[in-house]
Design a protein around this motif. Structure first.
Motif, PDB file in Angstrom:
ATOM      1  N   LEU A 110       0.828  -1.205   0.000  1.00 13.98           N
ATOM      2  CA  LEU A 110       0.000   0.000   0.000  1.00 13.98           C
ATOM      3  C   LEU A 110       0.865   1.258   0.000  1.00 13.98           C
ATOM      4  O   LEU A 110       0.542   2.242  -0.686  1.00 13.98           O
ATOM      5  CB  LEU A 110      -0.925  -0.005   1.218  1.00 13.98           C
ATOM      6  N   ILE A 111       1.970   1.229   0.746  1.00 18.07           N
ATOM      7  CA  ILE A 111       2.884   2.368   0.752  1.00 18.07           C
ATOM      8  C   ILE A 111       3.453   2.595  -0.647  1.00 18.07           C
ATOM      9  O   ILE A 111       3.570   3.733  -1.121  1.00 18.07           O
ATOM     10  CB  ILE A 111       4.018   2.145   1.762  1.00 18.07           C
ATOM     11  N   ILE A 112       3.798   1.505  -1.344  1.00 14.87           N
ATOM     12  CA  ILE A 112       4.325   1.629  -2.706  1.00 14.87           C
ATOM     13  C   ILE A 112       3.298   2.288  -3.623  1.00 14.87           C
ATOM     14  O   ILE A 112       3.614   3.236  -4.352  1.00 14.87           O
ATOM     15  CB  ILE A 112       4.729   0.248  -3.249  1.00 14.87           C
ATOM     16  N   LEU A 113       2.068   1.794  -3.605  1.00 18.93           N
ATOM     17  CA  LEU A 113       1.039   2.355  -4.477  1.00 18.93           C
ATOM     18  C   LEU A 113       0.748   3.809  -4.117  1.00 18.93           C
ATOM     19  O   LEU A 113       0.557   4.657  -5.008  1.00 18.93           O
ATOM     20  CB  LEU A 113      -0.248   1.531  -4.373  1.00 18.93           C
ATOM     21  N   TRP A 114       0.722   4.104  -2.826  1.00 21.76           N
ATOM     22  CA  TRP A 114       0.413   5.465  -2.386  1.00 21.76           C
ATOM     23  C   TRP A 114       1.510   6.427  -2.824  1.00 21.76           C
ATOM     24  O   TRP A 114       1.228   7.527  -3.303  1.00 21.76           O
ATOM     25  CB  TRP A 114       0.238   5.477  -0.866  1.00 21.76           C
ATOM     26  N   CYS A 115       2.770   6.020  -2.681  1.00 22.33           N
ATOM     27  CA  CYS A 115       3.876   6.882  -3.104  1.00 22.33           C
ATOM     28  C   CYS A 115       3.895   7.058  -4.625  1.00 22.33           C
ATOM     29  O   CYS A 115       4.158   8.154  -5.131  1.00 22.33           O
ATOM     30  CB  CYS A 115       5.213   6.291  -2.643  1.00 22.33           C
ATOM     31  N   ALA A 116       3.623   5.984  -5.350  1.00 22.58           N
ATOM     32  CA  ALA A 116       3.673   6.045  -6.808  1.00 22.58           C
ATOM     33  C   ALA A 116       2.570   6.933  -7.384  1.00 22.58           C
ATOM     34  O   ALA A 116       2.751   7.556  -8.432  1.00 22.58           O
ATOM     35  CB  ALA A 116       3.573   4.644  -7.400  1.00 22.58           C
ATOM     36  N   THR A 117       1.440   7.017  -6.695  1.00 23.45           N
ATOM     37  CA  THR A 117       0.305   7.779  -7.215  1.00 23.45           C
ATOM     38  C   THR A 117       0.154   9.154  -6.564  1.00 23.45           C
ATOM     39  O   THR A 117      -0.304  10.101  -7.200  1.00 23.45           O
ATOM     40  CB  THR A 117      -1.008   6.991  -7.030  1.00 23.45           C
ATOM     41  N   ARG A 118       0.547   9.274  -5.288  1.00 27.64           N
ATOM     42  CA  ARG A 118       0.384  10.549  -4.577  1.00 27.64           C
ATOM     43  C   ARG A 118       1.686  11.342  -4.467  1.00 27.64           C
ATOM     44  O   ARG A 118       1.655  12.541  -4.262  1.00 27.64           O
ATOM     45  CB  ARG A 118      -0.149  10.311  -3.156  1.00 27.64           C
ATOM     46  N   ARG A 119       2.814  10.665  -4.542  1.00 28.19           N
ATOM     47  CA  ARG A 119       4.134  11.295  -4.448  1.00 28.19           C
ATOM     48  C   ARG A 119       4.263  12.214  -3.229  1.00 28.19           C
ATOM     49  O   ARG A 119       4.497  13.427  -3.362  1.00 28.19           O
ATOM     50  CB  ARG A 119       4.460  12.067  -5.731  1.00 28.19           C
ATOM     51  N   PRO A 120       4.114  11.680  -2.037  1.00 28.89           N
ATOM     52  CA  PRO A 120       4.219  12.505  -0.827  1.00 28.89           C
ATOM     53  C   PRO A 120       5.640  13.033  -0.642  1.00 28.89           C
ATOM     54  O   PRO A 120       6.611  12.379  -1.033  1.00 28.89           O
ATOM     55  CB  PRO A 120       3.844  11.526   0.293  1.00 28.89           C
ATOM     56  N   PRO A 121       5.797  14.208  -0.039  1.00 26.55           N
ATOM     57  CA  PRO A 121       7.125  14.814   0.129  1.00 26.55           C
ATOM     58  C   PRO A 121       7.887  14.232   1.320  1.00 26.55           C
ATOM     59  O   PRO A 121       8.191  14.934   2.292  1.00 26.55           O
ATOM     60  CB  PRO A 121       6.791  16.293   0.341  1.00 26.55           C
ATOM     61  N   VAL A 122       8.193  12.951   1.265  1.00 26.39           N
ATOM     62  CA  VAL A 122       8.928  12.294   2.344  1.00 26.39           C
ATOM     63  C   VAL A 122      10.370  12.048   1.917  1.00 26.39           C
ATOM     64  O   VAL A 122      10.703  12.074   0.728  1.00 26.39           O
ATOM     65  CB  VAL A 122       8.260  10.957   2.736  1.00 26.39           C
ATOM     66  N   LYS A 123      11.220  11.788   2.891  1.00 26.51           N
ATOM     67  CA  LYS A 123      12.631  11.543   2.615  1.00 26.51           C
ATOM     68  C   LYS A 123      12.899  10.110   2.157  1.00 26.51           C
ATOM     69  O   LYS A 123      13.958   9.821   1.603  1.00 26.51           O
ATOM     70  CB  LYS A 123      13.456  11.849   3.863  1.00 26.51           C
ATOM     71  N   GLY A 124      11.953   9.211   2.417  1.00 24.96           N
ATOM     72  CA  GLY A 124      12.156   7.833   1.995  1.00 24.96           C
ATOM     73  C   GLY A 124      11.161   6.883   2.627  1.00 24.96           C
ATOM     74  O   GLY A 124      10.329   7.284   3.452  1.00 24.96           O
TER      75      GLY A 124
END
Length: 291
Positions: A110-124
């Motif tokens: 879920l973290i992968i899909l969320w990052c790939a679609t939402r691109r949150p400004p996190v360090k990693g």
């Protein structure tokens, strides 16, 4: 401390926040657990993080642990992502927007899909055993039969994972204490869950493989080669396909699905802390070539 969140449709999600005892956190981490379990199982991981100055905040996904919703039931993966959107907004409003993300198994997916679609400004992101490729082989005819049954009986419950019972000793961890706690934990779901959820997990593999090419978040991927649930080949595939240049894959020889619950967990946490420390000073836009 316990936390509570409300989704856009009124579902109450319960979580936990662990913070350093004597200081403000150096950085905040938000995480998701795997299927059938709950965030309370991450107490040891949280203690390791807080003792090094990091905070950890997690939620019980809908239908899991102490959160509301039919047990382990989800309309589709997008429903989890919508919940993440809602919690993320409320974290931002509370002044606890995360610097890093963490996920185990389905939670990592879920973290992968969320990052790939939402691109949150996190360090990693720290990803533990994401289900890029499920190690258990399921006949194609059985999957198609399942799809037919779900159309006729949308809420049918016929799937029961053996992770929390006898299969646990062959899949989750080689630590007897971990298995005993898993068997006795009243918040771990052991019944039959919706066939729809099982099919979503199967379909999640393909979604994650496609998402890799859109995944630009720096990541540390933790994977045991003895994992009989999430294939180590899938972890390697994701690492090779991921578009970010700042990526690290740690393969642990012989370890099972929960590398943070294995007898070798002290070495795993050293790798996690070293990676977090190295990325703490970077802005979200910075990228390094892989080591």
């Amino acid at each position: 401390m316990d936390t509570t969140w409300t989704t856009r449709h009124g579902t109450r999600l319960v979580g936990r926040l662990w913070e350093p005892a004597d200081s403000s956190p150096r950085a905040r981490i938000f995480g998701l657990h795997g299927i059938l379990e709950h965030c309370g199982r991450y107490e040891w991981f949280a203690h390791q993080l807080t003792s090094h100055g990091y905070s950890l905040e997690m939620i019980d996904l809908r239908g899991h642990g102490r959160s509301e919703g039919p047990r382990v039931s989800v309309r589709d993966v997008d429903q989890y992502l919508e919940d993440l959107d809602d919690v993320s907004r409320q974290l931002r409003e509370a002044g606890r927007e995360p610097d890093f993300l963490f996920g185990h198994s389905m939670g990592a997916g879920l973290i992968i899909l969320w990052c790939a679609t939402r691109r949150p400004p996190v360090k990693g992101a720290v990803l533990s055993a994401p289900p890029i490729m499920i190690a258990v082989r399921i006949p194609r005819w059985l999957i198609e039969l399942g799809r037919f049954l779900v159309k006729v009986f949308p809420d049918i419950r016929v799937v029961q994972l053996k992770t929390a019972r006898r299969f646990g000793q062959h899949a989750v961890s080689r630590d007897p204490a971990v298995l005993k706690a898993l068997r006795e934990d009243p918040l771990v779901f052991r019944g039959r869950f919706p066939l729809r959820t099982g099919l979503e997990l199967i379909d999640l593999q393909e979604k994650l493989q496609h998402a890799a090419t859109e995944f630009e978040t720096p990541f540390l991927l933790l994977q045991g080669t003895g994992d009989k649930l999430s294939s180590a080949n899938g972890a390697t595939l994701f690492y090779e396909r991921a578009s970010t240049v700042d990526k690290t894959l740690r393969l642990y020889e012989g370890l099972y699905h929960e590398v943070l619950s294995e007898p070798e967990k002290d070495q795993v946490i050293v790798d996690v802390l070293r990676w977090l420390d190295a990325h703490l000073a970077k802005s979200p836009q910075q990228r390094n070539p892989p080591a």
